[in-house]
Write a protein that holds these residues in place. Structure first.
Motif, PDB file in Angstrom:
ATOM      1  N   THR B   8      49.911  65.599 -60.451  1.00  0.00           N
ATOM      2  CA  THR B   8      49.721  66.616 -61.128  1.00  0.00           C
ATOM      3  C   THR B   8      50.853  67.021 -61.886  1.00  0.00           C
ATOM      4  N   LEU B   9      50.692  67.863 -63.036  1.00  0.00           N
ATOM      5  CA  LEU B   9      51.654  68.462 -63.938  1.00  0.00           C
ATOM      6  C   LEU B   9      52.478  69.583 -62.929  1.00  0.00           C
ATOM      7  N   LYS B  10      53.587  69.533 -62.852  1.00  0.00           N
ATOM      8  CA  LYS B  10      54.775  70.480 -62.325  1.00  0.00           C
ATOM      9  C   LYS B  10      54.156  71.901 -62.609  1.00  0.00           C
ATOM     10  N   PRO B  11      54.038  72.775 -61.694  1.00  0.00           N
ATOM     11  CA  PRO B  11      53.771  74.032 -62.053  1.00  0.00           C
ATOM     12  C   PRO B  11      54.008  74.879 -63.316  1.00  0.00           C
ATOM     13  N   ASP B  12      55.189  74.474 -63.990  1.00  0.00           N
ATOM     14  CA  ASP B  12      55.888  75.076 -64.949  1.00  0.00           C
ATOM     15  C   ASP B  12      55.481  74.349 -66.046  1.00  0.00           C
ATOM     16  N   VAL B  13      54.762  73.236 -66.202  1.00  0.00           N
ATOM     17  CA  VAL B  13      54.618  72.464 -67.404  1.00  0.00           C
ATOM     18  C   VAL B  13      53.293  72.950 -67.670  1.00  0.00           C
ATOM     19  N   LEU B  14      53.256  73.069 -69.120  1.00  0.00           N
ATOM     20  CA  LEU B  14      51.823  73.408 -69.679  1.00  0.00           C
ATOM     21  C   LEU B  14      50.792  72.244 -69.791  1.00  0.00           C
ATOM     22  N   ASP B  15      49.566  72.946 -69.628  1.00  0.00           N
ATOM     23  CA  ASP B  15      48.492  71.830 -69.622  1.00  0.00           C
ATOM     24  C   ASP B  15      47.476  72.156 -70.519  1.00  0.00           C
ATOM     25  N   PRO B  16      47.753  71.710 -72.089  1.00  0.00           N
ATOM     26  CA  PRO B  16      46.701  72.001 -72.881  1.00  0.00           C
ATOM     27  C   PRO B  16      45.314  71.605 -72.657  1.00  0.00           C
ATOM     28  N   GLN B  17      45.286  70.353 -72.115  1.00  0.00           N
ATOM     29  CA  GLN B  17      43.882  69.718 -71.762  1.00  0.00           C
ATOM     30  C   GLN B  17      43.311  70.605 -70.888  1.00  0.00           C
ATOM     31  N   GLY B  18      43.946  71.324 -69.647  1.00  0.00           N
ATOM     32  CA  GLY B  18      43.139  72.070 -68.776  1.00  0.00           C
ATOM     33  C   GLY B  18      42.925  73.557 -69.400  1.00  0.00           C
ATOM     34  N   ILE B  71      57.889  65.530 -65.448  1.00  0.00           N
ATOM     35  CA  ILE B  71      57.059  66.664 -65.639  1.00  0.00           C
ATOM     36  C   ILE B  71      55.808  66.626 -64.407  1.00  0.00           C
ATOM     37  N   GLU B  72      55.816  65.501 -63.755  1.00  0.00           N
ATOM     38  CA  GLU B  72      54.949  65.493 -62.864  1.00  0.00           C
ATOM     39  C   GLU B  72      55.339  65.579 -61.433  1.00  0.00           C
ATOM     40  N   ASP B  73      54.337  65.873 -60.495  1.00  0.00           N
ATOM     41  CA  ASP B  73      54.615  65.685 -58.988  1.00  0.00           C
ATOM     42  C   ASP B  73      53.490  64.739 -58.248  1.00  0.00           C
ATOM     43  N   TYR B  74      53.772  63.873 -57.400  1.00  0.00           N
ATOM     44  CA  TYR B  74      52.820  63.243 -56.893  1.00  0.00           C
ATOM     45  C   TYR B  74      52.833  63.592 -55.217  1.00  0.00           C
ATOM     46  N   GLU B  75      51.584  63.202 -54.772  1.00  0.00           N
ATOM     47  CA  GLU B  75      51.172  63.307 -53.290  1.00  0.00           C
ATOM     48  C   GLU B  75      50.583  62.159 -52.953  1.00  0.00           C
ATOM     49  N   ILE B  76      50.870  61.775 -51.658  1.00  0.00           N
ATOM     50  CA  ILE B  76      50.408  60.762 -51.162  1.00  0.00           C
ATOM     51  C   ILE B  76      49.450  61.159 -50.082  1.00  0.00           C
ATOM     52  N   VAL B  77      48.022  61.437 -50.627  1.00  0.00           N
ATOM     53  CA  VAL B  77      47.004  62.350 -49.888  1.00  0.00           C
ATOM     54  C   VAL B  77      46.737  61.690 -48.664  1.00  0.00           C
ATOM     55  N   ARG B  78      46.605  60.456 -48.602  1.00  0.00           N
ATOM     56  CA  ARG B  78      45.717  59.917 -47.614  1.00  0.00           C
ATOM     57  C   ARG B  78      46.165  58.368 -47.452  1.00  0.00           C
ATOM     58  N   ILE B  79      46.173  57.911 -46.160  1.00  0.00           N
ATOM     59  CA  ILE B  79      46.287  56.221 -46.249  1.00  0.00           C
ATOM     60  C   ILE B  79      45.498  55.850 -44.951  1.00  0.00           C
TER      61      ILE B  79
END
Lengths: 81, 81
Positions: B8-18, B71-79
């Protein structure tokens, strides 16, 4: 309320982008990676009176706007107040 | 093993697509939608001896290939095995 929606290609739809990423993994030395499929996620903030109402709106939005129901599946992963 | 990674984009990065999606929601009559942020998800199948080993590979891959850590964060949601 805040919700999370996953949109993924249907299992029988080819994913050339995922395939390219899998090849890139191999090139980087990560041969253990067997398959990659890419999808989209949407973090949605919306006002709704209940989780049920929010779920209804999100399902409609997913079918009309977020996913292409011909080739994609969607899943409302979570809704939290 | 099969894993799911969110980028996901970091919270302070603008997301024009969104932002565009949120406007489209309004146009479709869904004024209740206050904000939309779009991210990516990756379903990864990989061979690993343990969940820990898989997590290590996935973290490296996420930093090198799946996400742009500027500009992005990642999270390994499940394995799962």
């Amino acid at each position: 309320m805040r919700a999370l929606v996953h949109v993924t290609l249907k299992p029988d739809v080819l994913d050339p982008q995922g395939k390219a990423i899998q090849h890139a993994c191999s090139s980087l030395g990560y041969g253990a990676v067997e398959e990659v499929r890419q999808g989209k996620l949407f973090e949605v903030a919306l006002s709704a009176n209940s989780e049920e109402a929010a779920r209804k709106v999100l399902a409609e939005l997913s079918e009309k706007l977020l996913a292409n129901p011909v080739i994609e599946d969607y899943e409302i992963v979570r809704i939290e107040a």
